[in-house]
Design an enzyme around this catalytic site. Structure first.
Site, PDB file in Angstrom:
ATOM      1  N   ASP A   1       0.873  -1.203   0.000  1.00  0.00           N
ATOM      2  CA  ASP A   1       0.000   0.000   0.000  1.00  0.00           C
ATOM      3  C   ASP A   1       0.894   1.231   0.000  1.00  0.00           C
ATOM      4  OD1 ASP A   1       0.128  -1.298   2.976  1.00  0.00           O
ATOM      5  OD2 ASP A   1       0.505   0.862   3.026  1.00  0.00           O
TER       6      ASP A   1
ATOM      7  N   ASP B   1       0.446   3.603   2.304  1.00  0.00           N
ATOM      8  CA  ASP B   1       0.121   4.162   3.613  1.00  0.00           C
ATOM      9  C   ASP B   1      -1.026   5.172   3.453  1.00  0.00           C
ATOM     10  OD1 ASP B   1       0.618   3.970   6.380  1.00  0.00           O
ATOM     11  OD2 ASP B   1       1.675   5.872   6.345  1.00  0.00           O
TER      12      ASP B   1
END
Ligand SMILES: CSC[C@H]1O[C@H](OP(=O)(O)O)[C@H](O)[C@@H]1O
Ligand SMILES: Nc1ncnc2[nH]cnc12
Length: 306
Positions: A221, A223
């Site tokens: 990801d 974040d």
């Protein structure tokens, strides 16, 4: 694996610690399951001894067999001590991480070379206490020699879609909640490359235990600093699952390489031998040593004080 032997008589030099989404290593022949009791309790899960090209390797699931252990609850002292007690001197630790840099895309791999500690001091983080004092160097938290091997294995898998970054700084946060946007942006301004909740104290304890330690990160990801969707668990698991075959391929190829005879001194951790023991023997004078600290450290380094 119920009928496997629960002891194993030969030293196992290499271990993989699997993190989120890497709770097993498939494709290897299981030959034993051991669960050593250490002065710090049992490891996160029984350790699987697997055979790879006739060489035993160990596998330990950091968050337990069912992902029931939160990052701040991982018994890292027991994990490192248990692995060392069965002969392990090289740990390849796998971690699912958030990316803090545009060029590290979800599903990319990173072989980090630095860590910034954002844990909160609530995790047990040293073997040296209770009457045995010790200070190890941690300027370079990973092992430069092993990191070259891991990077090369990653680049060799470029054709399979493995994108490898050869260095990077991990921000190790406390969790288990993810970061705020303000924190995420601060970590970027500090030069953080990726973020997780697991690099510490694992890496510090491995250094104290004179072990070769290298983390392999897989980005799952961006974040929450990025203008795409904020990280959540479903996103992490989806990327881990989608790229799980590459993660396993990479770990397999690292093991294939490390078990070669030419790396036997390296994986035996010869270059770390004596770095810790030499220091703790003279740091605390004999008259001042505490019985509990001595007993604990003797589990790690049998005979160190005799
Ligand atoms: C499930 S997202 C947060 C969790 O994932 C990473 O685990 P690991 O490093 O063991 O792969 C991260 O460090 C957090 O513990
Ligand atoms: N964004 C993130 N923060 C902390 N740990 C993570 N593990 C995977 N993604 C993460």
């Amino acid at each position: 694996m119920a009928d496997l032997p629960t002891s194993f008589d030969h030293p196992v030099r290499i271990a993989v610690i699997g993190g989120t989404g890497l709770q097993k290593l498939e494709g290897y022949v299981p030959i034993a399951t051991v669960n050593p009791l250490t002065p710090w309790g049992y490891p996160s899960a029984p350790i699987h001894i697997l055979e790879h090209n006739k060489v035993p390797v160990a596998f330990l699931s950091r968050h337990g067999a069912y992902h029931q252990i939160a990052p701040h609850e991982v018994p890292s002292k027991a994990n490192i001590a248990a692995l060392r007690s069965i002969g392990v001197r090289t740990v390849i630790a796998f971690s699912a991480v958030g990316s803090l840099q545009e060029e590290i895309r979800p599903r990319d791999f990173v072989v980090p070379d630095q860590i910034i500690d954002r844990t909160k001091g609530i995790r047990p983080f040293t073997f040296f206490e209770k009457g045995v004092v010790g200070h190890v160097g941690f300027a370079d938290p990973f092992d430069a020699k092993i990191s070259k091997v891991v990077s090369a294995c990653g680049h060799a898998l470029a054709g399979d879609g493995v994108r490898m970054h050869d260095k990077g700084t991990i921000i190790c946060m406390e969790g288990p909640q993810f970061s705020t946007r303000a924190e995420s942006n601060i970590y970027r301004s500090w030069g953080g490359s990726v973020i997780n909740m697991s690099a510490l104290p694992e890496a510090k304890l491995a250094r104290e235990a004179e072990m070769v330690y290298q983390m392999i990160c897989m980005a799952t990801d961006y974040d929450c600093w990025h203008d795409t969707a904020d990280v959540d668990v479903a996103m992490v698991m989806a990327h881990m699952e989608a790229n799980g075959a590459n993660a396993k391929r990479l770990v397999g190829s690292v093991l294939d390489e490390l078990i070669k005879e030419e790396h036997s001194d390296l994986v035996s951790g010869k270059h770390w031998e004596g770095q810790t023991t030499g220091m703790i023997q003279f740091m605390t004078k004999k008259e001042g040593r505490g019985a509990e600290g001595v007993k604990n450290v003797e589990f790690l380094f049998p005979g160190v004080f005799s």
